[in-house]
Design a protein around this motif. Structure first.
Motif: not given
Length: 423
Positions: A12-28
């Motif tokens: 259900k997620a838009k994308k996976v990130t390890i950078d808290s500064r780049k977190v957007e809606k529906d990310d993990i």
């Protein structure tokens, strides 16, 4: 929370990130912690910013009501999730590694295959034990194939990345004197990079082979399935040509001129064109992809600045790529200055290899040789030898380079690109 349970959230997620500064809606958000910072402290903020879920390896920050989940290792869980996602994919995955030219070849392959298919590929330099899983997890249902770059500086790293990406096709650009310290010498480089071959052989997948490379031939002798290029009796044969310092390839009676400099880029073009032809792409479209591709990543990048031609190759350097760059640059018409920086991670071979490159530069007869870095400083007795790029910048402020052509080549850690604005 196990991998299969979490996978339902991932879908259900838009994308996976390890950078808290780049977190957007529906990310993990995967909270990776360093020696001096625990990223788990940012998990709740990530969820408040719209993240679908967060994964932490510090149990005190777990909050399942907010979809903040604890795992013993965020790295291992990321890799396991990528492996599970790969098992759901039924598309061709192309894996590539090598000492030189990985990123350029990856970009060319992507450009060519994108003429017909929706292709996902390694973004930037996300080619390690974290980057490869992130790339795999970025593959969506609309993607019809993927190109995965694999980097390594030690034994067993390519082996690990293959277990994550599970490539159906594989290509090693070359075996060069890169990361000698980590690999334990040149033979170690061959062994480490050939872990891609080992995986492909053990899983009966297809190998792309440059038949002009004796090491590639030796390591794949008698193996099938394979795709070959390089010789007149290979599956695909291309002639090389060049115009205005740019390299191109000819297939039958059709030519494609790239915006890349250096004969060493010819095999990169051949690899991309071979895969394009293998996957049924007309050479007219391959030609369009090659001619449209413009390097912007400081790899064999030619730029005009005022009345000068600059060759920017500051993203990476090792003795093999440095030698090839110098031999290519000496063929440019007009006066020539080289600014070369230290080649890192060479271990015990460092002094010898830097001396070899300095000797080569002097033998080729460039109009001016400028060096940056402690290794070159120790052996370069000329006045234009600097330990750091900021010292070079100060020199350039007071001493304008007169040459028509200027090469900048160094390992990434030298940050030689910072000097461009002062040339």
């Amino acid at each position: 929370m196990n991998t299969e349970q979490f996978y339902l959230i991932f879908l259900k997620a838009k994308k996976v990130t390890i950078d808290s500064r780049k977190v957007e809606k529906d990310d993990i958000f995967f909270a990776f912690s360093g020696d001096n910072f625990d990223a788990a402290t940012l998990a709740e903020k990530a969820v408040e910013s719209g993240a679908l879920a967060a994964v932490v390896e510090n149990k005190e920050f777990e909050n399942t009501e907010k979809n903040i989940f604890y795992v013993p290792s965020t790295l291992e869980f990321l890799q396991e999730l990528a492996i599970h996602h790969r098992s759901q994919l039924n598309i061709p995955i192309i894996g590539l590694t090598g000492s030189n030219g990985k990123t350029t070849t990856k970009e060319l392959i992507h450009a060519v295959l994108s003429e017909k298919y929706n292709v996902q590929y390694t973004f930037g330099n996300l080619n390690n034990h974290i980057g490869v899983p992130l790339t795999m997890l970025s593959i969506k249902p609309e993607h019809k194939m993927a190109v995965i770059e694999m980097g390594a500086n030690h034994q067993k790293e390519i082996e690990l990345l293959c277990t994550i990406a599970k490539p159906n096709f594989g290509y090693i650009t070359n075996f060069g004197k890169a990361h000698l310290e980590g690999f334990g010498g040149f033979e170690g480089v061959i062994k480490g990079k050939s872990e891609l071959y080992d995986y492909l052989k053990n899983s009966a997948q297809t190998i792309l082979i440059n038949e002009n490379d004796p090491v590639q031939l030796d390591k794949t002798q008698g193996y099938t399935p394979k795709i070959t290029f390089g010789k007149t009796d290979s599956d695909y044969y291309f002639d090389a040509f060049s115009e205005n310092n740019f390299v191109g390839l000819q297939f039958q009676d059709q030519k494609a001129l790239s915006k890349l400099t250096g004969d060493y880029n010819f095999t990169n073009l051949c690899a991309a064109a071979s895969l394009g032809l293998h996957f049924g792409i007309d050479f007219n479209k391959i030609q369009s992809a090659i001619e449209s591709y413009t390097p912007t990543n400081m790899r064999s990048q030619v730029v005009k600045k005022n009345d000068k031609t600059l060759v920017l190759d500051t993203y990476n350097a090792n003795p093999s790529s440095m030698s090839a760059s110098l031999h290519n640059f000496i063929t440019f018409e007009g006066s020539k200055t080289i600014i070369i920086g230290d080649m890192l991670e060479l271990g015990d071979e460092s002094e010898k290899e830097h001396q070899n490159i300095l000797n080569l530069a002097q033998e080729l007869g460039f109009d001016q040789i400028i060096t940056v870095g402690k290794q070159f400083k120790n052996i370069n007795r000329n006045s234009a030898a600097f330990e750091r790029t900021d010292e070079l910048i100060q020199y350039l402020k007071d001493n304008k380079i007169q040459s028509e052509n200027i090469l900048l080549k160094a390992s990434r850690g030298i940050s030689l690109e910072k000097a461009i604005d002062f040339i």
